[in-house]
Design a protein around this motif. Sequence first.
Motif, PDB file in Angstrom:
ATOM      1  N   ARG A   1       0.838  -1.203   0.000  1.00 24.14           N
ATOM      2  CA  ARG A   1       0.000   0.000   0.000  1.00 24.14           C
ATOM      3  C   ARG A   1       0.866   1.244   0.000  1.00 24.14           C
ATOM      4  O   ARG A   1       0.599   2.215  -0.699  1.00 24.14           O
TER       5      ARG A   1
ATOM      6  N   SER B   1      -1.575  -3.596  -5.034  1.00 22.04           N
ATOM      7  CA  SER B   1      -2.342  -2.468  -4.519  1.00 22.04           C
ATOM      8  C   SER B   1      -2.272  -1.305  -5.504  1.00 22.04           C
ATOM      9  O   SER B   1      -1.328  -1.196  -6.275  1.00 22.04           O
TER      10      SER B   1
ATOM     11  N   ALA C   1      -4.549  -0.440  -7.928  1.00 18.05           N
ATOM     12  CA  ALA C   1      -5.097  -0.627  -9.276  1.00 18.05           C
ATOM     13  C   ALA C   1      -5.885   0.612  -9.709  1.00 18.05           C
ATOM     14  O   ALA C   1      -5.905   0.956 -10.888  1.00 18.05           O
ATOM     15  N   ALA C   2      -6.475   1.287  -8.751  1.00 20.70           N
ATOM     16  CA  ALA C   2      -7.261   2.473  -9.096  1.00 20.70           C
ATOM     17  C   ALA C   2      -6.384   3.550  -9.725  1.00 20.70           C
ATOM     18  O   ALA C   2      -6.862   4.388 -10.487  1.00 20.70           O
TER      19      ALA C   2
ATOM     20  N   THR D   1      -6.452   4.426 -13.440  1.00 22.63           N
ATOM     21  CA  THR D   1      -7.523   5.231 -14.036  1.00 22.63           C
ATOM     22  C   THR D   1      -7.343   6.719 -13.774  1.00 22.63           C
ATOM     23  O   THR D   1      -8.179   7.513 -14.184  1.00 22.63           O
TER      24      THR D   1
ATOM     25  N   PRO E   1      -9.880   2.628 -22.216  1.00 22.68           N
ATOM     26  CA  PRO E   1      -9.921   1.178 -21.949  1.00 22.68           C
ATOM     27  C   PRO E   1      -8.794   0.453 -22.640  1.00 22.68           C
ATOM     28  O   PRO E   1      -8.222  -0.482 -22.103  1.00 22.68           O
TER      29      PRO E   1
ATOM     30  N   GLN F   1      -7.387  -2.057 -19.672  1.00 27.57           N
ATOM     31  CA  GLN F   1      -7.894  -3.426 -19.687  1.00 27.57           C
ATOM     32  C   GLN F   1      -6.781  -4.482 -19.707  1.00 27.57           C
ATOM     33  O   GLN F   1      -6.729  -5.333 -18.814  1.00 27.57           O
TER      34      GLN F   1
ATOM     35  N   LEU G   1      -4.829  -4.599 -16.407  1.00 25.37           N
ATOM     36  CA  LEU G   1      -5.581  -5.243 -15.332  1.00 25.37           C
ATOM     37  C   LEU G   1      -5.588  -6.755 -15.518  1.00 25.37           C
ATOM     38  O   LEU G   1      -5.455  -7.518 -14.561  1.00 25.37           O
ATOM     39  N   GLU G   2      -5.728  -7.176 -16.752  1.00 19.82           N
ATOM     40  CA  GLU G   2      -5.728  -8.620 -16.994  1.00 19.82           C
ATOM     41  C   GLU G   2      -4.389  -9.233 -16.615  1.00 19.82           C
ATOM     42  O   GLU G   2      -4.338 -10.280 -15.963  1.00 19.82           O
TER      43      GLU G   2
ATOM     44  N   GLU H   1      -3.881  -9.910 -13.023  1.00 17.98           N
ATOM     45  CA  GLU H   1      -4.599 -11.046 -12.439  1.00 17.98           C
ATOM     46  C   GLU H   1      -3.792 -12.335 -12.577  1.00 17.98           C
ATOM     47  O   GLU H   1      -4.022 -13.301 -11.867  1.00 17.98           O
TER      48      GLU H   1
ATOM     49  N   ARG I   1     -11.303 -16.748  -7.804  1.00 18.11           N
ATOM     50  CA  ARG I   1     -11.093 -16.748  -9.260  1.00 18.11           C
ATOM     51  C   ARG I   1     -12.269 -17.404  -9.958  1.00 18.11           C
ATOM     52  O   ARG I   1     -12.752 -16.929 -10.987  1.00 18.11           O
TER      53      ARG I   1
ATOM     54  N   SER J   1     -10.748 -10.732  -7.093  1.00 18.82           N
ATOM     55  CA  SER J   1     -10.330 -11.193  -8.414  1.00 18.82           C
ATOM     56  C   SER J   1     -11.277 -10.656  -9.478  1.00 18.82           C
ATOM     57  O   SER J   1     -12.436 -10.377  -9.202  1.00 18.82           O
ATOM     58  N   GLY J   2     -10.775 -10.499 -10.661  1.00 19.82           N
ATOM     59  CA  GLY J   2     -11.651 -10.129 -11.775  1.00 19.82           C
ATOM     60  C   GLY J   2     -11.807  -8.641 -11.974  1.00 19.82           C
ATOM     61  O   GLY J   2     -12.752  -8.202 -12.627  1.00 19.82           O
ATOM     62  N   ALA J   3     -10.898  -7.851 -11.408  1.00 20.51           N
ATOM     63  CA  ALA J   3     -11.009  -6.402 -11.590  1.00 20.51           C
ATOM     64  C   ALA J   3     -11.047  -6.039 -13.068  1.00 20.51           C
ATOM     65  O   ALA J   3     -11.711  -5.078 -13.460  1.00 20.51           O
ATOM     66  N   ALA J   4     -10.369  -6.839 -13.885  1.00 21.31           N
ATOM     67  CA  ALA J   4     -10.356  -6.545 -15.318  1.00 21.31           C
ATOM     68  C   ALA J   4     -11.763  -6.608 -15.909  1.00 21.31           C
ATOM     69  O   ALA J   4     -12.047  -5.961 -16.922  1.00 21.31           O
TER      70      ALA J   4
ATOM     71  N   THR K   1     -13.758  -3.519 -16.949  1.00 20.46           N
ATOM     72  CA  THR K   1     -13.486  -2.788 -18.176  1.00 20.46           C
ATOM     73  C   THR K   1     -14.070  -3.473 -19.406  1.00 20.46           C
ATOM     74  O   THR K   1     -13.888  -3.008 -20.515  1.00 20.46           O
ATOM     75  N   ARG K   2     -14.767  -4.583 -19.196  1.00 23.07           N
ATOM     76  CA  ARG K   2     -15.286  -5.298 -20.355  1.00 23.07           C
ATOM     77  C   ARG K   2     -16.275  -4.450 -21.151  1.00 23.07           C
ATOM     78  O   ARG K   2     -16.298  -4.475 -22.367  1.00 23.07           O
TER      79      ARG K   2
ATOM     80  N   VAL L   1     -15.708   3.345 -13.402  1.00 24.39           N
ATOM     81  CA  VAL L   1     -14.736   2.342 -12.990  1.00 24.39           C
ATOM     82  C   VAL L   1     -13.833   2.851 -11.867  1.00 24.39           C
ATOM     83  O   VAL L   1     -13.558   2.157 -10.902  1.00 24.39           O
TER      84      VAL L   1
ATOM     85  N   LEU M   1     -12.959   0.845  -8.375  1.00 20.10           N
ATOM     86  CA  LEU M   1     -11.617   0.351  -8.084  1.00 20.10           C
ATOM     87  C   LEU M   1     -11.118   0.909  -6.754  1.00 20.10           C
ATOM     88  O   LEU M   1     -10.503   0.207  -5.965  1.00 20.10           O
TER      89      LEU M   1
ATOM     90  N   GLU N   1     -10.138  -1.144  -3.036  1.00 23.77           N
ATOM     91  CA  GLU N   1      -8.862  -1.093  -2.320  1.00 23.77           C
ATOM     92  C   GLU N   1      -9.078  -0.956  -0.814  1.00 23.77           C
ATOM     93  O   GLU N   1      -8.197  -1.257  -0.027  1.00 23.77           O
TER      94      GLU N   1
END
Lengths: 339, 339
Positions: free
Chosen positions: A111, A233, A235-236, A239, A246, A250, A253-254, A257, B111, B233-236, B239-240, B249, B253, B257
């Motif tokens: 963090r 930590s 991820a925001a 943006t 995107p 995108q 972020l992928e 994971e 996941r 999990s799955g934050a991505a 953005t889908r 978004v 996000l 946190e």
Amino acid sequence: MNQDRRLAVLRAIVEDYVATHEPVGSRALVDRHHLNVSSATVRNDMAALEDEGFIAQPHTSAGRIPTDKGYRLFVDRLTEVRALSTPERRAIQNFLDGAFDLDEVVDRSVRLLAQLTKQVAIVQYPSLPRSSVRHVELVALLPTRVMVVVIASTGRIEQRTVELIVPISEDTLASVRRAINNAVQGLRMVDVPDAIVDVAKEFGPSDRPAVLSIVASLMETVAEQREGRVVISGAANLTRVPSDFPMTVQPVLEALEEHVVLLRLLGEVDASDEPTVRIGSENDVEQLATASIVSSGYGGEGQTIGNLAVVGPTRMDYAANMASVRAVARYLGRMMTPQ
Amino acid sequence: MNQDRRLAVLRAIVEDYVATHEPVGSRALVDRHHLNVSSATVRNDMAALEDEGFIAQPHTSAGRIPTDKGYRLFVDRLTEVRALSTPERRAIQNFLDGAFDLDEVVDRSVRLLAQLTKQVAIVQYPSLPRSSVRHVELVALLPTRVMVVVIASTGRIEQRTVELIVPISEDTLASVRRAINNAVQGLRMVDVPDAIVDVAKEFGPSDRPAVLSIVASLMETVAEQREGRVVISGAANLTRVPSDFPMTVQPVLEALEEHVVLLRLLGEVDASDEPTVRIGSENDVEQLATASIVSSGYGGEGQTIGNLAVVGPTRMDYAANMASVRAVARYLGRMMTPQ
DNA sequence: ACTTGGCACTTAAAGCGGCTAAGTGCCAAA
DNA sequence: TTTGGCACTTAGCCGCTTTAAGTGCCAAGT
């Protein structure tokens, strides 16, 4: 044609672009930096830099932006990793000192790093194989089921349960525990298998099968393939810049994971204790082609027991991020090794 | 004015909007659903639904989209949580069965949930106070430093180190270990303090201070305020949908946190074993005003030992997500409780 | 051998007007 | 209560022009 000035122009372009996020033109450059030349001269330099592939134009009539190669030159030749100020260092120190178990140390570190850099931060848990043994505990859950608990010097605990074919007595278990701890305490995990391979020989034939099972289980535990957990930590922060959205967020972020991928990336650090920088496409993960990674190992005296990094757009403040990564890595290493 | 048809219209609007992400008009509605009435009739119904606040128009000449209130009615009255198909259930089972320690179970669950729902998934580690004791281990690191390790029935391990004023012998420590385990094994964590408060009385005056320290430390450990870790999990997946981007978004996000906030949200589940749904503004976290949360507790037989949830846009497939949340919660509960 | 002012040229972005498609609301008739 | 019909609204798109920023290059200056 003045070499030094050309580099100064590149540096100015990188700095301005990082600050404004907009292609920078010759006019703006001479205004903001006191290069004592005219914009036409700068244009000539720019044309040369472009020929060499350090900068590029998004379209014909726009200003220039640095290429990955340009950033690379900037990082290699034009950046001094300045140390953090004393108050900053003290703040880090205080913040991390507040933690009292491993999970919390790691959590706070990641963090903190995200906050300092305003990027995405990643911290790997201290790797088991690369740390050393504080204690091994054997707990009889049933006469034929034993839980093997390994406590690492970093505070990390690993556990697994083993089924025995023949039951084992509490007394025998105590002897095994003593024998194992005598053999391995303080050793690096990688040296454990060699050290315990003969432990079973000390026991009579009736106990030997059980002891062998336990020893085998312990070996598996310390070998532990899954190189370990990572924590993320910030991820925001991806943006924060409204920019080219995107498209760029995108895939990042992928990638975040995919902890397996991250671990591989984190592993690729220089041996030196300076942070390693990987810029855009240097990075062989396709999803991170528009991102840069500043990473470093942490640990004590040349011994790396884990890695950490920040991930951000290629247009990041490299100097600042390298300084933060280095500082956090140092404090983290210090917390993991002594006591 | 036909009540039933009005509800059917609402249902159709929700379904179409969730599928297409575009405001749905009266014409499209009669085409796609076989309501046996004309578009004019549907328009009248829509006007009524709008008066009551279930749907709204983005602008005068556009179709309608459901409001939070509309979704609420839809979830309460128009949704059947259909069970997953047998192959789906089997896939979940198999996937989770592959895990062999707590970290991995939790990691796989989160996941899996993200993948099933295509949303952001959150799983809380089993809460310590609400699970029970499998074993307590005491490890002498130094004569005056003991590590207290609590192994919960869920597989979770909690540890802390305690400094003693007077040294303690290995033998005494063994007695303490035995006494404590006799007293607490199998108890729920909350009952541990009462059970061990008298353990020190069994020991002579020279050992008593040390034993008291150990007991106190154990009490602290099981009380453990920080309700625990959450994994995301799955934050991505956020953005889908290219839609109304950063606006929606970024705050989500940020909220993700804040684990403390998440834990509070996760805690607010109905006692029933059906998933709880909180829609948009029902949710009192401002950053999640455009998001819905489907959450559920998990555990065995009425005993909740942790929570899990998915977070997504209000325009989500509620039926499907509720089914997935329920299924994963069940399997997770089953894995945590028996053996 | 550089540097510089000047100038023609390119192009993305912004502004503008007209058109279209989708959808509404309402009314009068069934 | 339902329906067909019709006038009305409006976001989004298309094509057009204008503007601002920036370039490349050349000829002149140091």
